[in-house]
Write a protein that holds these residues in place. Sequence first.
Motif, PDB file in Angstrom:
ATOM      1  N   VAL A  89      -0.987  -8.692 -27.499  1.00  0.00           N
ATOM      2  CA  VAL A  89      -2.250  -8.048 -27.842  1.00  0.00           C
ATOM      3  C   VAL A  89      -3.097  -7.949 -26.580  1.00  0.00           C
ATOM      4  CG1 VAL A  89      -4.329  -8.182 -29.273  1.00  0.00           C
ATOM      5  CG2 VAL A  89      -2.148  -9.038 -30.166  1.00  0.00           C
ATOM      6  N   THR A  90      -3.588  -6.739 -26.296  1.00  0.00           N
ATOM      7  CA  THR A  90      -4.470  -6.512 -25.151  1.00  0.00           C
ATOM      8  C   THR A  90      -5.772  -5.935 -25.671  1.00  0.00           C
ATOM      9  OG1 THR A  90      -2.574  -6.046 -23.728  1.00  0.00           O
ATOM     10  CG2 THR A  90      -4.732  -5.321 -22.937  1.00  0.00           C
ATOM     11  N   ILE A  91      -6.910  -6.517 -25.226  1.00  0.00           N
ATOM     12  CA  ILE A  91      -8.222  -6.046 -25.634  1.00  0.00           C
ATOM     13  C   ILE A  91      -8.936  -5.533 -24.391  1.00  0.00           C
ATOM     14  CG2 ILE A  91     -10.430  -6.612 -26.718  1.00  0.00           C
ATOM     15  CD1 ILE A  91      -7.687  -8.977 -27.312  1.00  0.00           C
ATOM     16  N   GLU A  92      -9.369  -4.266 -24.457  1.00  0.00           N
ATOM     17  CA  GLU A  92     -10.118  -3.661 -23.362  1.00  0.00           C
ATOM     18  C   GLU A  92     -11.530  -3.357 -23.830  1.00  0.00           C
ATOM     19  OE1 GLU A  92      -7.619  -0.519 -21.169  1.00  0.00           O
ATOM     20  OE2 GLU A  92      -6.793  -0.657 -23.208  1.00  0.00           O
ATOM     21  N   SER A  93     -12.502  -3.631 -22.988  1.00  0.00           N
ATOM     22  CA  SER A  93     -13.878  -3.240 -23.250  1.00  0.00           C
ATOM     23  C   SER A  93     -14.003  -1.776 -22.840  1.00  0.00           C
ATOM     24  CB  SER A  93     -14.825  -4.107 -22.428  1.00  0.00           C
ATOM     25  OG  SER A  93     -16.144  -3.637 -22.537  1.00  0.00           O
ATOM     26  N   THR A  94     -14.503  -0.925 -23.751  1.00  0.00           N
ATOM     27  CA  THR A  94     -14.560   0.508 -23.467  1.00  0.00           C
ATOM     28  C   THR A  94     -15.928   1.116 -23.683  1.00  0.00           C
ATOM     29  OG1 THR A  94     -13.941   1.093 -25.724  1.00  0.00           O
ATOM     30  CG2 THR A  94     -12.144   0.837 -24.146  1.00  0.00           C
TER      31      THR A  94
END
Length: 96
Positions: A3-8
């Motif tokens: 799981v990868t979480i990016e702030s966008t």
Amino acid sequence: MRVTIESTGGFTGREVVVARYDTSDLPAGRADTVRRAVRALDAAQARGGTGEIGADLPGYRVTVDDPDAGAAPRVYEVRGDPSEPSPITALLAGPD
């Protein structure tokens, strides 16, 4: 499951990886928390829940790759305040 979480979101529009997990590398309790959060994202997406709307709101792109499930990677777009209890809150909490 990876799981990868990016702030966008926000005014800057920058995309930054803020968390990355591989459940095979996590303690059992934390891995279960990540899996529950992903299931909650699945359920929210099925209901059409996309979060709040607004250019200045924080946003996150969550990419889930689960090779054991034999499915293509899934991507969720989540908007809203991460301080409110939600699946994204659990994912941003960091390792236990």
